[in-house]
Design an enzyme around this catalytic site. Sequence first.
Site, mmCIF file in Angstrom:
data_model
loop_
_atom_site.group_PDB
_atom_site.id
_atom_site.type_symbol
_atom_site.label_atom_id
_atom_site.label_comp_id
_atom_site.label_asym_id
_atom_site.label_seq_id
_atom_site.Cartn_x
_atom_site.Cartn_y
_atom_site.Cartn_z
ATOM 1 N N MET A 92 33.188 29.748 30.292
ATOM 2 C CA MET A 92 31.967 30.543 30.113
ATOM 3 C C MET A 92 31.867 31.142 28.721
ATOM 4 O O MET A 92 30.788 31.510 28.273
ATOM 5 C CB MET A 92 31.919 31.661 31.146
ATOM 6 C CG MET A 92 31.652 31.202 32.556
ATOM 7 S SD MET A 92 29.973 30.559 32.770
ATOM 8 C CE MET A 92 29.006 32.047 32.558
ATOM 9 N N GLY A 93 32.995 31.281 28.033
ATOM 10 C CA GLY A 93 32.960 31.897 26.711
ATOM 11 C C GLY A 93 34.285 32.544 26.376
ATOM 12 O O GLY A 93 35.343 32.142 26.876
ATOM 13 N N LYS A 149 32.613 40.451 26.108
ATOM 14 C CA LYS A 149 32.569 39.099 26.666
ATOM 15 C C LYS A 149 31.387 38.370 26.035
ATOM 16 O O LYS A 149 30.233 38.780 26.193
ATOM 17 C CB LYS A 149 32.408 39.183 28.187
ATOM 18 C CG LYS A 149 32.464 37.865 28.920
ATOM 19 C CD LYS A 149 32.396 38.132 30.423
ATOM 20 C CE LYS A 149 32.490 36.869 31.236
ATOM 21 N NZ LYS A 149 32.445 37.158 32.700
ATOM 22 N N ASP A 192 33.197 34.487 44.206
ATOM 23 C CA ASP A 192 34.228 33.808 43.402
ATOM 24 C C ASP A 192 35.477 34.677 43.304
ATOM 25 O O ASP A 192 36.064 34.827 42.233
ATOM 26 C CB ASP A 192 33.694 33.479 42.003
ATOM 27 C CG ASP A 192 34.587 32.491 41.262
ATOM 28 O OD1 ASP A 192 35.349 31.752 41.929
ATOM 29 O OD2 ASP A 192 34.532 32.456 40.012
#
Length: 556
Positions: free
Chosen positions: A51-52, A69, A164
């Site tokens: 995602m990064g 983030k 998740d």
Amino acid sequence: MRWVCPECGESAPASGSCTRDGHRLAESDDPLLGETVGSYRIASRIGQGGMGRVYRAVQPNIGARVAIKVLAEDRARDLVELERFFAEARVVNLIRHENIVNVLDMLVLPSGPPCIVMEHLEGSSLSTLIAARGALPLREVGALALEVLAALSAAHDKGVVHRDLKPENIFVTPGGHAKVLDFGIAKLLSAPPGTGPTRAGAMLGTPAYLAPEQVREARDIDARADVYSLGVVLFEALTGRLPFAFDSTFDLLRAHVETPAPGLRTFAPKVPASVERVVLRAMAKEPDARFPSASAMAAELERALLEIERTEEPVPSTVPVPLPTDPPLLPLPPGANLSTLSSASFSSAPAATSPPPAAVAPSQARGVAIVAFAVLTVLLAVAVPLLLGRAAMRRGHAVASLDRPSEEPVVGAAAFDVSGYLPTAEAQARKIAPDAVLVSLMATPARSDGTVDVGVMPGGTEVRYRFFGTQAGKPISIFVIASARVLRVLVNEPQDSPPRLGPPRCSLSAVVARATVHDDGYQVIYGYSPGTKGPVWLLTGVHGNGGDTVPDDCPR
């Protein structure tokens, strides 16, 4: 290429030391290091995934640290991924819970990618701990699980399902507290079907922890999916392995749908059956067979953990203690109430030595014994009722009358007041460890009037006080146990440092009166629970009539 201070983020064109704090500059080709985002300067990269990336940043003026983030550039061009990224910030601030990482701001970097500013956490993920240590201790896992369940319960109350949950998304602080991360694919239960950042036909989550309904891509996924995922996490944390391990993702997903979870105790025999039942129920294939909510699972896990505390028998201690290994069993006077007797009555310390008496003829000895027995009988007849009344008034706890009508004869300590006897038990413990402090209290079975008869069933009725203290610099647990009209004091070396309790605010009779469980006998545990703000009383009907949790919040 440039050089950046990993502590404050200050950059320089050449190597050397930071002019602000003296730290050695680190060479880096990451264009974000040293950049300013809002009021923060990016100092170092602490994580990277699909995602990064995640960076540590510092507020230069006051030194405050945050985590930033940053969404990967290719994902930032995808509108669904972009919406999902910012949805995390909105969802976390909707919930606002101490066991969920806090999001402080949403920004867009000068170079284009969006970012989220979050609180900076020290510690490591649960996945890192399992990878490094394998199966983790039950008490450690239990405490973390209760905090994760508290976070999930808060999320579910706001209509949010995480979807998740996995060890990578459970962060453990140096103090042993849990923080739930990454609500990027969370589902709002109140959102209309087909809305939000979920593509049609997309299965979201991590295959090893997916609930069966997530594998089937069901539309009615609710909080019970998180319960299932946490069950898998607990299985892994307690055994050091996943319940289903396949090289093929297809086989793994099929196992979640079709294959019953293996017995946890097959891989971790020391885990109590009561904890195994909690984990396996959480992993039930059908949502209706699981716990209906995170709070329901927390209550059952909490009960199992405190039950372990109750049944944990002390082992012979290697710590020297001023008590014999097996203290003598001291019978009570007939009809006496154990809660009113002085702690001196149960002192196991040897009496002070005195010069040996002169020899006495056998006939004189018999006469002296008869006279002494008669005097003792009279003293008991006068003193015991007086002590009963005065001790009860002094402690402020009602003591049931020994001559009350009953269907069975009163035997021994039939009206034992567990709260009233606490000062005496504490005095016993402090003879061994002057700093001894109560950490749990157990009684079984308790009557509906809040009393416990410890004089009827030698093997099955007792009141147990556990204290924690130190002796010769070493931690020890001290158990003061009243059962079958005798008192035992046992000592062992604990495996943990449990939270200390003060004396209970509520009497047992007040707790029983507030309980919703109705039984003619209760197993009662008073202790501290990580999932609550203070001490609680747990009552379980010994005849199978369920359980109840009562806060210890009576007025003093």
